[in-house]
Design an enzyme around this catalytic site. Structure first.
Site, PDB file in Angstrom:
ATOM      1  N   CYS A 115       3.970  12.776  -4.752  1.00  0.00           N
ATOM      2  CA  CYS A 115       4.390  13.322  -3.241  1.00  0.00           C
ATOM      3  C   CYS A 115       5.858  13.691  -3.208  1.00  0.00           C
ATOM      4  O   CYS A 115       6.307  14.310  -2.066  1.00  0.00           O
ATOM      5  CB  CYS A 115       4.084  12.155  -2.253  1.00  0.00           C
ATOM      6  SG  CYS A 115       2.423  11.660  -2.446  1.00  0.00           S
ATOM      7  N   HIS A 127       8.433  12.197   3.953  1.00  0.00           N
ATOM      8  CA  HIS A 127       7.016  12.239   3.433  1.00  0.00           C
ATOM      9  C   HIS A 127       6.094  11.632   4.578  1.00  0.00           C
ATOM     10  O   HIS A 127       6.333  10.562   4.866  1.00  0.00           O
ATOM     11  CB  HIS A 127       7.010  11.706   2.118  1.00  0.00           C
ATOM     12  CG  HIS A 127       5.636  11.629   1.509  1.00  0.00           C
ATOM     13  ND1 HIS A 127       4.767  12.667   1.655  1.00  0.00           N
ATOM     14  CD2 HIS A 127       4.862  10.793   0.904  1.00  0.00           C
ATOM     15  CE1 HIS A 127       3.435  12.379   1.252  1.00  0.00           C
ATOM     16  NE2 HIS A 127       3.645  11.180   0.540  1.00  0.00           N
ATOM     17  N   ASN A 138      -2.021  12.115   4.705  1.00  0.00           N
ATOM     18  CA  ASN A 138      -1.085  12.416   3.641  1.00  0.00           C
ATOM     19  C   ASN A 138      -1.628  13.407   2.747  1.00  0.00           C
ATOM     20  O   ASN A 138      -2.509  13.352   1.865  1.00  0.00           O
ATOM     21  CB  ASN A 138      -1.105  11.107   2.803  1.00  0.00           C
ATOM     22  CG  ASN A 138       0.061  11.266   1.576  1.00  0.00           C
ATOM     23  OD1 ASN A 138       0.559  12.364   1.269  1.00  0.00           O
ATOM     24  ND2 ASN A 138       0.060   9.812   0.895  1.00  0.00           N
TER      25      ASN A 138
HETATM   26  N1  ACO Z   1     -10.957   0.378   7.003  1.00  0.00           N
HETATM   27  C1  ACO Z   1     -11.011  -1.050   7.178  1.00  0.00           C
HETATM   28  N2  ACO Z   1     -10.523  -1.922   6.217  1.00  0.00           N
HETATM   29  C2  ACO Z   1      -9.747  -1.659   5.186  1.00  0.00           C
HETATM   30  C3  ACO Z   1      -9.753  -0.481   4.855  1.00  0.00           C
HETATM   31  C4  ACO Z   1     -10.198   0.731   5.636  1.00  0.00           C
HETATM   32  N3  ACO Z   1     -10.095   1.929   5.501  1.00  0.00           N
HETATM   33  N4  ACO Z   1      -8.845  -0.180   3.796  1.00  0.00           N
HETATM   34  C5  ACO Z   1      -8.635  -1.546   3.353  1.00  0.00           C
HETATM   35  N5  ACO Z   1      -9.231  -2.168   4.588  1.00  0.00           N
HETATM   36  C6  ACO Z   1      -9.001  -3.806   4.406  1.00  0.00           C
HETATM   37  C7  ACO Z   1      -9.113  -4.209   2.818  1.00  0.00           C
HETATM   38  O1  ACO Z   1     -10.169  -4.404   2.041  1.00  0.00           O
HETATM   39  C8  ACO Z   1      -8.393  -5.853   3.355  1.00  0.00           C
HETATM   40  O2  ACO Z   1      -9.289  -6.543   3.467  1.00  0.00           O
HETATM   41  P1  ACO Z   1      -9.475  -8.067   2.872  1.00  0.00           P
HETATM   42  O3  ACO Z   1      -8.260  -8.723   3.575  1.00  0.00           O
HETATM   43  O4  ACO Z   1     -10.854  -8.547   3.307  1.00  0.00           O
HETATM   44  O5  ACO Z   1      -9.347  -7.848   1.413  1.00  0.00           O
HETATM   45  C9  ACO Z   1      -7.709  -5.615   4.613  1.00  0.00           C
HETATM   46  O6  ACO Z   1      -8.100  -4.044   5.026  1.00  0.00           O
HETATM   47  C10 ACO Z   1      -6.241  -5.457   4.648  1.00  0.00           C
HETATM   48  O7  ACO Z   1      -5.953  -4.758   3.249  1.00  0.00           O
HETATM   49  P2  ACO Z   1      -4.536  -4.291   3.068  1.00  0.00           P
HETATM   50  O8  ACO Z   1      -4.235  -3.567   1.944  1.00  0.00           O
HETATM   51  O9  ACO Z   1      -3.552  -5.540   3.239  1.00  0.00           O
HETATM   52  O10 ACO Z   1      -4.095  -3.264   4.356  1.00  0.00           O
HETATM   53  P3  ACO Z   1      -2.603  -2.887   4.720  1.00  0.00           P
HETATM   54  O11 ACO Z   1      -2.200  -3.356   6.011  1.00  0.00           O
HETATM   55  O12 ACO Z   1      -1.587  -3.150   3.544  1.00  0.00           O
HETATM   56  O13 ACO Z   1      -2.684  -1.275   4.775  1.00  0.00           O
HETATM   57  C11 ACO Z   1      -2.405   0.701   3.370  1.00  0.00           C
HETATM   58  C12 ACO Z   1      -3.227  -0.590   3.643  1.00  0.00           C
HETATM   59  C13 ACO Z   1      -2.749   1.505   4.747  1.00  0.00           C
HETATM   60  C14 ACO Z   1      -3.283   1.318   2.207  1.00  0.00           C
HETATM   61  C15 ACO Z   1      -0.863   0.249   3.187  1.00  0.00           C
HETATM   62  O14 ACO Z   1      -0.977  -0.617   2.149  1.00  0.00           O
HETATM   63  C16 ACO Z   1      -0.221   1.595   2.833  1.00  0.00           C
HETATM   64  O15 ACO Z   1       0.127   2.509   3.699  1.00  0.00           O
HETATM   65  N6  ACO Z   1       0.078   1.322   1.383  1.00  0.00           N
HETATM   66  C17 ACO Z   1       1.049   2.784   1.267  1.00  0.00           C
HETATM   67  C18 ACO Z   1       0.030   3.918   0.644  1.00  0.00           C
HETATM   68  C19 ACO Z   1       0.372   5.167   0.547  1.00  0.00           C
HETATM   69  O16 ACO Z   1       1.401   5.540   1.274  1.00  0.00           O
HETATM   70  N7  ACO Z   1       0.422   5.742  -0.583  1.00  0.00           N
HETATM   71  C20 ACO Z   1       0.585   7.217  -0.887  1.00  0.00           C
HETATM   72  C21 ACO Z   1       2.087   7.327  -1.050  1.00  0.00           C
HETATM   73  S1  ACO Z   1       2.607   7.827  -2.414  1.00  0.00           S
HETATM   74  C22 ACO Z   1       1.748   9.211  -2.244  1.00  0.00           C
HETATM   75  O17 ACO Z   1       1.866   9.975  -0.965  1.00  0.00           O
HETATM   76  C23 ACO Z   1       1.126   9.877  -3.102  1.00  0.00           C
END
Ligand code: ACO
Length: 377
Positions: free
Chosen positions: A114, A254, A284
């Site tokens: 990214c 980003h 994204n």
């Molecule tokens: N819908 C519902 N529940 C979900 C979903 C969804 N789409 N996705 C995950 N969950 C659940 C998980 O399974 C987890 O359940 P569990 O507790 O029973 O295991 C729960 O939600 C919490 O999961 P977390 O991973 O702790 O959720 P978090 O608040 O951290 O949010 C997220 C997840 C949005 C992916 C976050 O970690 C994030 O934004 N990370 C950065 C991702 C990113 O930006 N990546 C790309 C950057 S680099 C690039 O652009 C290539």
């Protein structure tokens, strides 16, 4: 005086199809409420069956060239930043070069996740400052919908497709790229990766069975990394440019996740109204996210001559980078007149004919046993 690379043209392309959070809730176990509250995303664009990374890059590039009033034949270099190239090779940039009819341009793809567009902008700006090239097209283009596992709710809700492009040309003392910083930490490469399909783990029925040709991400670790590096890269580039963060009119981060952006601007002490955000509409779009956001910010009149814009990205690699831009072009720019649009259209038809003619000539040469250098077999 060292030349400064100015952004003189900008363009974007977003596919028509909109995939909302509501649509996703019928595909995987998720909800609009979960996606909005965890990411800020409400919808994303998905490429149509005939759209690809190159076709979207070409649309964005044509717009950027039209705004700059630059003929493709004048381009010296085309850089396409992408994590979703058309093929491992040839480079997507070469397909763009051919379609534009940029007969005198070099072309290469850049893989920095990214942060790819920031990397491309930085490389292009240095080449212009060094006097190596005058006219460079930098594109960020992605078709992430083709590498996302639509059954994995952890990743499929985050990404979208699109392309953005800028034309860079030399200017003297009237704005441009003031400074850039780049960083990488390969020890975190596995946190955001496509495990199979490269030379380490070639695609096979077994890798497909295991879904190793899709994006795999440790969301929490990527989140922690992102919140750290955005603030650091922003401070570093401001200091390299000799500009105070308070004197930056617009931050264009980003567009990955609203919570990441909020955490970073809180750390930097930046008010929300100085930050451009469009991730609610597009999700994204990886290397395309910053050029699309820059393009929309300009179209909305958020950048005026004399303004400073701080662009900051992070992504797979792990990589990060930031660019400080001194905006120099009055906006909004007048619409391109109809006669000129017709001229561009004719130019691109000619480019297709040129490409066809070269292919035919290559076949005829091979058939006659005459290599292109004129020496017989
Ligand atoms: N819908 C519902 N529940 C979900 C979903 C969804 N789409 N996705 C995950 N969950 C659940 C998980 O399974 C987890 O359940 P569990 O507790 O029973 O295991 C729960 O939600 C919490 O999961 P977390 O991973 O702790 O959720 P978090 O608040 O951290 O949010 C997220 C997840 C949005 C992916 C976050 O970690 C994030 O934004 N990370 C950065 C991702 C990113 O930006 N990546 C790309 C950057 S680099 C690039 O652009 C290539």
């Amino acid at each position: 005086m060292r030349a400064c690379a100015r952004v003189t043209g900008w363009g974007k392309y977003l596919p028509e199809r909109i995939l909302t959070n509501e649509d996703l809730s019928h595909m995987v176990e998720t909800s609009d409420e979960w996606i909005r509250s965890r990411t800020g995303i409400a919808a994303r664009r998905i490429a149509g069956a005939h759209e690809t990374t190159a076709s979207m890059a070409i649309r964005a590039a044509r717009q950027a060239l039209a705004v700059a009033g630059l003929a493709p034949q004048k381009l010296d270099l085309i850089i396409v930043a992408t994590a979703t190239p058309e093929h491992l090779f040839p480079a997507t940039a070469c397909l763009v070069q051919d379609a534009l009819g940029a007969a005198h341009a070099g072309a290469f793809d850049l893989s920095a996740g990214c942060a790819g567009f920031i990397y491309g902008l930085s490389v292009a700006a240095e080449m212009i400052a060094a006097g190596t090239y005058r006219n460079i097209l930098v594109i960020g283009a992605e078709t992430l919908s083709r590498i996302v596992n639509w059954r994995d709710r952890n990743t499929c809700v985050l990404f979208g497709d699109g392309a953005g492009a800028v034309v860079l040309q030399p200017g003297q003392g009237d704005g441009g790229v003031l400074a850039s910083v780049l960083g990488a930490d390969g020890s975190g490469g596995h946190l955001l990766a496509i495990p199979a399909g490269g030379s380490k783990l070639p695609a096979s029925p077994a890798t497909i069975e295991k879904g190793q040709h899709y994006i795999h991400m440790d969301g929490r670790e990527v989140y922690r990394f992102a919140t750290r590096v955005i603030a650091r890269a922003a401070r570093d580039v401001a200091s390299a440019a000799g500009i105070k963060l308070d004197d930056v009119e617009l931050f264009i981060p980003h567009q990955a996740n609203m919570r990441i952006i909020e955490s970073a601007i809180k750390d930097l002490g930046i008010a929300r109204d100085r930050v451009y955000v469009n991730l609610q509409r597009y999700g994204n779009t990886s290397a395309a996210s910053i050029p699309i956001a820059l393009c929309e910010a300009v179209e909305e009149g958020r950048l005026q001559p004399g303004d400073h814009a701080l662009l900051v990205g992070f992504g797979a690699g792990l990589t990060w980078g930031a660019v400080m831009l001194h905006w120099g072009v009055p906006t909004p720019i007048p619409p391109v007149p109809r006669w000129r649009r017709l001229l561009h259209w004719a130019g691109y038809r000619l480019a297709s004919l040129r490409s066809l003619a070269i292919r035919v000539a290559r076949k005829v040469d091979a058939w006659l046993g005459q290599p292109l250098n004129g020496k017989s077999k």
